[in-house]
Scaffold this motif. Structure first.
Motif, mmCIF file in Angstrom:
data_model
loop_
_atom_site.group_PDB
_atom_site.id
_atom_site.type_symbol
_atom_site.label_atom_id
_atom_site.label_comp_id
_atom_site.label_asym_id
_atom_site.label_seq_id
_atom_site.Cartn_x
_atom_site.Cartn_y
_atom_site.Cartn_z
ATOM 1 N N PRO A 1 0.825 -1.219 0.000
ATOM 2 C CA PRO A 1 0.000 0.000 0.000
ATOM 3 C C PRO A 1 0.855 1.263 0.000
ATOM 4 O O PRO A 1 1.892 1.329 0.654
ATOM 5 C CB PRO A 1 -0.807 -0.129 1.296
ATOM 6 C CG PRO A 1 -0.823 -1.594 1.602
ATOM 7 C CD PRO A 1 0.497 -2.116 1.121
ATOM 8 N N GLU A 2 0.405 2.260 -0.735
ATOM 9 C CA GLU A 2 1.112 3.532 -0.804
ATOM 10 C C GLU A 2 0.860 4.335 0.468
ATOM 11 O O GLU A 2 -0.280 4.480 0.904
ATOM 12 C CB GLU A 2 0.634 4.312 -2.025
ATOM 13 C CG GLU A 2 1.451 5.540 -2.331
ATOM 14 C CD GLU A 2 0.995 6.214 -3.610
ATOM 15 O OE1 GLU A 2 1.850 6.565 -4.438
ATOM 16 O OE2 GLU A 2 -0.231 6.399 -3.783
ATOM 17 N N ARG A 3 1.912 4.833 1.063
ATOM 18 C CA ARG A 3 1.779 5.643 2.268
ATOM 19 C C ARG A 3 1.337 7.055 1.904
ATOM 20 O O ARG A 3 1.481 7.504 0.767
ATOM 21 C CB ARG A 3 3.114 5.678 3.011
ATOM 22 C CG ARG A 3 3.583 4.310 3.473
ATOM 23 C CD ARG A 3 4.954 4.387 4.097
ATOM 24 N NE ARG A 3 5.441 3.065 4.479
ATOM 25 C CZ ARG A 3 6.650 2.834 4.976
ATOM 26 N NH1 ARG A 3 7.495 3.843 5.146
ATOM 27 N NH2 ARG A 3 7.022 1.608 5.293
ATOM 28 N N ALA A 4 0.831 7.779 2.906
ATOM 29 C CA ALA A 4 0.295 9.121 2.664
ATOM 30 C C ALA A 4 1.358 10.057 2.101
ATOM 31 O O ALA A 4 1.092 10.839 1.175
ATOM 32 C CB ALA A 4 -0.288 9.681 3.958
ATOM 33 N N TRP A 5 2.582 9.989 2.633
ATOM 34 C CA TRP A 5 3.624 10.895 2.139
ATOM 35 C C TRP A 5 4.033 10.534 0.715
ATOM 36 O O TRP A 5 4.417 11.419 -0.068
ATOM 37 C CB TRP A 5 4.831 10.915 3.068
ATOM 38 C CG TRP A 5 5.590 9.619 3.201
ATOM 39 C CD1 TRP A 5 5.437 8.674 4.157
ATOM 40 C CD2 TRP A 5 6.641 9.151 2.342
ATOM 41 N NE1 TRP A 5 6.312 7.630 3.960
ATOM 42 C CE2 TRP A 5 7.066 7.910 2.854
ATOM 43 C CE3 TRP A 5 7.272 9.655 1.205
ATOM 44 C CZ2 TRP A 5 8.084 7.152 2.258
ATOM 45 C CZ3 TRP A 5 8.283 8.918 0.614
ATOM 46 C CH2 TRP A 5 8.690 7.685 1.137
ATOM 47 N N GLU A 6 3.923 9.250 0.357
ATOM 48 C CA GLU A 6 4.209 8.851 -1.019
ATOM 49 C C GLU A 6 3.132 9.379 -1.967
ATOM 50 O O GLU A 6 3.431 9.868 -3.065
ATOM 51 C CB GLU A 6 4.289 7.335 -1.124
ATOM 52 C CG GLU A 6 5.490 6.718 -0.435
ATOM 53 C CD GLU A 6 5.515 5.207 -0.585
ATOM 54 O OE1 GLU A 6 6.343 4.707 -1.365
ATOM 55 O OE2 GLU A 6 4.684 4.531 0.063
ATOM 56 N N ALA A 7 1.874 9.250 -1.563
ATOM 57 C CA ALA A 7 0.777 9.762 -2.385
ATOM 58 C C ALA A 7 0.912 11.268 -2.591
ATOM 59 O O ALA A 7 0.610 11.795 -3.676
ATOM 60 C CB ALA A 7 -0.561 9.423 -1.742
ATOM 61 N N ALA A 8 1.368 11.971 -1.559
ATOM 62 C CA ALA A 8 1.515 13.421 -1.658
ATOM 63 C C ALA A 8 2.582 13.802 -2.684
ATOM 64 O O ALA A 8 2.390 14.730 -3.481
ATOM 65 C CB ALA A 8 1.860 14.007 -0.294
ATOM 66 N N ILE A 9 3.718 13.085 -2.691
ATOM 67 C CA ILE A 9 4.757 13.407 -3.665
ATOM 68 C C ILE A 9 4.326 12.991 -5.067
ATOM 69 O O ILE A 9 4.628 13.664 -6.054
ATOM 70 C CB ILE A 9 6.109 12.757 -3.276
ATOM 71 C CG1 ILE A 9 7.262 13.408 -4.044
ATOM 72 C CG2 ILE A 9 6.121 11.266 -3.513
ATOM 73 C CD1 ILE A 9 7.603 14.791 -3.607
ATOM 74 N N ARG A 10 3.559 11.911 -5.190
ATOM 75 C CA ARG A 10 3.048 11.491 -6.496
ATOM 76 C C ARG A 10 2.087 12.530 -7.062
ATOM 77 O O ARG A 10 2.082 12.804 -8.266
ATOM 78 C CB ARG A 10 2.361 10.132 -6.385
ATOM 79 C CG ARG A 10 1.740 9.635 -7.695
ATOM 80 C CD ARG A 10 1.205 8.213 -7.582
ATOM 81 N NE ARG A 10 0.306 8.037 -6.460
ATOM 82 C CZ ARG A 10 -0.953 8.439 -6.435
ATOM 83 N NH1 ARG A 10 -1.482 9.056 -7.485
ATOM 84 N NH2 ARG A 10 -1.708 8.224 -5.365
#
Length: 312
Positions: A68-77
């Motif tokens: 699962p993608e973490r929140a900070w990863e989703a934010a940079i994406r």
């Protein structure tokens, strides 16, 4: 750098395929309830249907986990320009940030492009265009199974899409695939930063076999299935990361953590030994493990120093 006794060992010396080391508590090869269940399944198949056991091993080794993608990863994406690059019968999810000379990021097995998310702001701030992608059957790219040649070819395809690559940054299994893309698919880079690399691709299959107690004949048949189903595009003897690194001429920063629970530090030393006749910049940390290494402020500063150094 911490002191290590007798560092130069081979994977086979350190890990004979029929002897399982003490159970690991963390990492991809950790002892879990799922592993114990899978070990029981393989125990039955090994006795009653070894061909089915080999096919199951093949299926598991070619199906990367989707974490699962973490929140900070989703934010940079969300900050990236995202595109879909046709590849084979599917597509690759490609992400770009910033402008300037291109830096290509290559993630490891079971990861995704945004695993490098904490590096991206520093690279963009330095005046670089960051190009990353989800490998086949990873992240938002299509597919559920992938092969080693497809992964390496995808690295080259994204590089071709991006244009001239000034710098390469790769992690874990992505190091092997990026170096293979250089050796066989024509990828050219001016410098490279390689995190937490294994020394030979076959080691992963050895670790898997040991984890689930596969007989040597069964895992060998599983490996042969990989060769057959890639139409001979790979042979296991040729998948030496140490050989590829020795052949690469790009200035290289090699990083590893002494407490890496997924790819033990002896791989780092073996790569050093293989490249004794070729200069490498080396950086060893302690206590960061396999993944936190990528987001550590001190490590990021070391990477940026390497990218900015004269002659690099």
């Amino acid at each position: 750098m911490p002191h290590f006794a007798s560092p130069f060992v081979t994977a086979s010396d350190a890990h004979p395929i029929r002897s399982r080391p003490p159970p690991r508590e963390i990492g991809r090869f950790a002892e879990t309830s799922s592993v114990r269940w899978l070990r029981r399944v393989f125990a039955v198949l090994n006795r009653t249907a070894p061909s089915a056991s080999a096919r199951l091993a093949y299926a598991l080794l070619t199906r990367p986990p989707r974490v699962p993608e973490r929140a900070w990863e989703a934010a940079i994406r969300a900050q990236a320009h995202t595109s879909a690059l046709p590849f084979g019968t599917g597509r690759l999810a490609v992400y770009e940030w910033g402008t300037g000379p291109a830096v290509l990021l290559v993630h490891g097995w079971g990861a995704r492009a945004t695993h490098f998310g904490k590096l991206v702001p520093a690279l963009v701030a330095s005046g670089r265009r960051v190009v990353a992608f989800d490998a086949p059957a990873h992240g938002r790219s299509s597919g559920r199974h992938t092969t080693l040649p497809d992964f390496a070819e995808a690295v080259a395809a994204v590089a071709g899409h991006a244009g001239e690559i000034q710098s390469l940054i790769a992690h874990s299994f992505g190091v092997a695939m990026a170096l293979w893309a250089q050796a066989e698919w024509g990828l050219r880079v001016q410098r490279q930063v390689l995190f937490s690399s294994l020394d030979h691709c076959q080691w992963v299959t050895e670790e898997f076999a040991r984890l689930v107690d596969l007989p040597s004949a069964v895992i060998e048949r599983g490996r042969q299935l990989m060769v057959e189903r890639t139409n001979g595009r790979m042979t296991w003897d040729a998948l030496s990361v140490a050989d590829w690194l020795r052949q690469s001429t790009a200035p290289t920063l090699l990083l590893h953590d002494a407490d890496d629970a997924e790819v033990p530090i002896h791989h780092f030393f073996n790569l050093m030994k293989a490249c004794a006749q070729r200069p490498l910049d080396l950086h060893v940390t302690e206590g960061l493990g396999h993944h936190r290494l990528l987001g550590d402020a001190g490590v990021i500063a070391r990477v940026m120093d390497f990218l900015h150094a004269p002659g690099h």
